[in-house]
Scaffold this active site. Structure first.
Site, PDB file in Angstrom:
ATOM      1  N   SER A  24       0.792  -1.230   0.000  1.00  0.00           N
ATOM      2  CA  SER A  24       0.000   0.000   0.000  1.00  0.00           C
ATOM      3  C   SER A  24       0.823   1.278   0.000  1.00  0.00           C
ATOM      4  O   SER A  24       0.299   2.342  -0.303  1.00  0.00           O
ATOM      5  CB  SER A  24      -0.954  -0.003   1.192  1.00  0.00           C
ATOM      6  OG  SER A  24      -0.221  -0.090   2.385  1.00  0.00           O
ATOM      7  N   HIS A  32      -5.450  -4.772  -1.328  1.00  0.00           N
ATOM      8  CA  HIS A  32      -5.403  -3.754  -2.381  1.00  0.00           C
ATOM      9  C   HIS A  32      -5.422  -4.350  -3.787  1.00  0.00           C
ATOM     10  O   HIS A  32      -5.273  -3.618  -4.767  1.00  0.00           O
ATOM     11  CB  HIS A  32      -4.156  -2.880  -2.214  1.00  0.00           C
ATOM     12  CG  HIS A  32      -4.187  -2.095  -0.944  1.00  0.00           C
ATOM     13  ND1 HIS A  32      -4.811  -0.870  -0.838  1.00  0.00           N
ATOM     14  CD2 HIS A  32      -3.704  -2.385   0.293  1.00  0.00           C
ATOM     15  CE1 HIS A  32      -4.694  -0.433   0.397  1.00  0.00           C
ATOM     16  NE2 HIS A  32      -4.040  -1.333   1.111  1.00  0.00           N
ATOM     17  N   LYS A  64     -12.130  -1.553   1.031  1.00  0.00           N
ATOM     18  CA  LYS A  64     -11.440  -0.772  -0.006  1.00  0.00           C
ATOM     19  C   LYS A  64     -12.264  -0.809  -1.300  1.00  0.00           C
ATOM     20  O   LYS A  64     -13.274  -0.133  -1.383  1.00  0.00           O
ATOM     21  CB  LYS A  64     -10.011  -1.263  -0.136  1.00  0.00           C
ATOM     22  CG  LYS A  64      -9.300  -1.176   1.237  1.00  0.00           C
ATOM     23  CD  LYS A  64      -7.850  -1.433   1.176  1.00  0.00           C
ATOM     24  CE  LYS A  64      -7.273  -1.613   2.575  1.00  0.00           C
ATOM     25  NZ  LYS A  64      -7.380  -0.453   3.458  1.00  0.00           N
TER      26      LYS A  64
HETATM   27  N1  PMP Z   1      -4.181  -5.510   4.941  1.00  0.00           N
HETATM   28  C1  PMP Z   1      -3.770  -4.459   4.215  1.00  0.00           C
HETATM   29  C2  PMP Z   1      -2.681  -4.661   3.222  1.00  0.00           C
HETATM   30  C3  PMP Z   1      -4.375  -3.209   4.385  1.00  0.00           C
HETATM   31  O1  PMP Z   1      -3.958  -2.150   3.684  1.00  0.00           O
HETATM   32  C4  PMP Z   1      -5.411  -3.077   5.335  1.00  0.00           C
HETATM   33  C5  PMP Z   1      -6.127  -1.735   5.548  1.00  0.00           C
HETATM   34  N2  PMP Z   1      -5.311  -0.655   5.771  1.00  0.00           N
HETATM   35  C6  PMP Z   1      -5.793  -4.179   6.069  1.00  0.00           C
HETATM   36  C7  PMP Z   1      -5.165  -5.382   5.848  1.00  0.00           C
HETATM   37  C8  PMP Z   1      -6.863  -4.095   7.110  1.00  0.00           C
HETATM   38  O2  PMP Z   1      -8.112  -4.119   6.492  1.00  0.00           O
HETATM   39  P1  PMP Z   1      -9.387  -3.481   7.222  1.00  0.00           P
HETATM   40  O3  PMP Z   1      -9.419  -2.039   6.902  1.00  0.00           O
HETATM   41  O4  PMP Z   1     -10.529  -4.238   6.619  1.00  0.00           O
HETATM   42  O5  PMP Z   1      -9.239  -3.752   8.665  1.00  0.00           O
END
Ligand code: PMP
Length: 397
Positions: A185, A213, A245
């Site tokens: 990310s 993502h 997302k």
């Molecule tokens: N894994 C990754 C790679 C993420 O970017 C995120 C969210 N920032 C999450 C897990 C966590 O997901 P959630 O927002 O559904 O808790």
């Protein structure tokens, strides 16, 4: 006597002094391409709403209807009295979409990683993790009693070395779990999953991919990274993702074999001990899966926007780093400059946040932009000219 809570203010003040505290911007309305933030109408360039689904009429209607038919809350945790027909339907629909045997829905992606990872590997096992994996994976690994090893970011040769060393350990690990983000990310780069899957297979390791993502973005119809690389289902044992997302709602999930799901829901403490999704959430997620299956244009538009924006920014002289996806970092270097650029962009009515140390290395500060299929070409042009003006002013281009 010293106030036992004195550290709260002291530590907060230190964060403020070091400019490491979060200054929250407030959205006064829906997360649309143009939205009101702190009283200013701005173009949103930093949300993960890749396909614009958080305001899709079918999702909104499904949520409203579910409140009418099922109420505002589920009343319990899933294993006791909190499994509604909507939760079951969502899991069936998601498994079909992912072309997996079965799926399991968690409250969030964080809850999926923190709940499942420590169950998959314990004492006597080894977890091998990419050095830039998401914090929720890191926490999941921390909760496990397994040994931990880290390989260099997206470096299959280093992974091979780590797996080779593991094999020579005495006693050898009982089980090995390899974990990687699908799309990272901070940089928008993609894990070399075919190589990782081959190495995991050769070393008899289980492979877990966090595709938060990649889903809704990569692969046929947005089915994610495994589909993108055409990997056989039995080579990626756990495909984890989120509804927060591209799906535009909230919630985490894992997909794979029926054995995986049976094990996961009986063992994940976050799933067993925390309340289930309200009906509106489950219904909106079902509608999101439906939209992905029936409206392929959103994923197409997202990629058209991504190519256009990236090309235009590069032509202006901006460095877009290692991005291979709709996450497009605009590399700036020094933290202070990245903050200034973000501030200048906000004055130009473009909302894009700086990503600075400690989230990235001190000299790798950037503005992270994220594309959204609901934007128009003229929205992108608006953003590009704002970047051009601000970038020239600050000597970045
Ligand atoms: N894994 C990754 C790679 C993420 O970017 C995120 C969210 N920032 C999450 C897990 C966590 O997901 P959630 O927002 O559904 O808790």
């Amino acid at each position: 006597m010293r106030d036992p809570t004195a550290f709260l203010k002291e530590e907060y003040d230190a964060l403020v002094r070091d400019e490491l505290d979060w200054k929250l911007r407030v959205l006064q309305g829906p997360s649309l391409p143009w939205c009101e933030v702190d009283g200013r109408e701005v173009l949103m360039l930093c949300s993960n709403n890749y396909l614009g689904l958080s305001n899709h009429p079918r999702l909104k209607e499904a949520a409203i209807e579910a409140v009418r038919t099922h109420g505002a809350g589920s009343g319990s945790v899933r294993p006791i009295a909190g499994t509604m027909d909507l939760h079951v339907e969502l899991e069936k629909r998601l498994a079909r979409f992912k072309r997996a045997d079965a799926s399991l829905v968690y409250q969030t992606g964080f809850a999926a990683n923190a709940g499942l990872i420590p169950q998959l590997a314990g004492k006597g096992d080894l977890i091998v993790s990419d050095e830039l994996n998401h914090g929720s994976i890191i926490d999941g690994v921390r909760l496990s009693h397994a040994d931990k090893a880290v390989y260099r970011h997206c470096d299959a040769a280093d992974l091979e070395k780590v797996l080779g060393e593991a094999e020579r350990r005495s006693p050898a690990p009982r089980r090995i779990l390899v974990i990687t983000d699908g799309v990272f990310s901070m940089d928008g780069d993609i894990a070399p999953l075919p190589d990782i899957a081959r190495l995991a297979h050769e070393h008899g390791a289980m492979l877990y991919v966090d595709d938060a993502h990649g889903e809704g973005v990569l692969g046929d119809g947005g089915r994610g990274i495994a589909e993108h690389f055409g990997l056989a289902r039995n080579r990626v044992h756990v495909e984890m993702g989120t509804f927060s997302k591209a799906f535009g709602v909230v919630g985490g999930h894992v997909s794979g074999s029926q054995d995986l799901v049976n094990f996961a829901y009986n063992r994940s403490r976050t799933w067993l001990l925390s309340g289930s999704h309200p009906p509106a959430v489950a219904a909106a997620c079902i509608a999101a899966v439906d939209v992905l299956e029936t409206e392929p244009q959103h994923v197409r538009t997202l990629w058209e926007h991504t190519h256009y924006f990236k090309r235009s920014m590069q032509q202006l002289g901006f460095d877009t780093g290692k991005s291979e996806t709709p996450i497009v970092p605009i590399m700036v270097g020094e933290s202070g400059k990245a903050k200034k650029l973000s501030q200048r962009l906000f004055e130009e009515r473009v909302f894009a946040l700086p990503i600075i140390f400690p989230m990235v290395a001190k000299d790798r500060a950037r503005i992270r932009t994220i594309m959204n299929a609901a934007m128009s070409r003229s929205d992108l042009d608006f953003a590009i000219s704002a970047f051009e003006r601000a970038g020239k002013e600050l000597g970045i281009i």
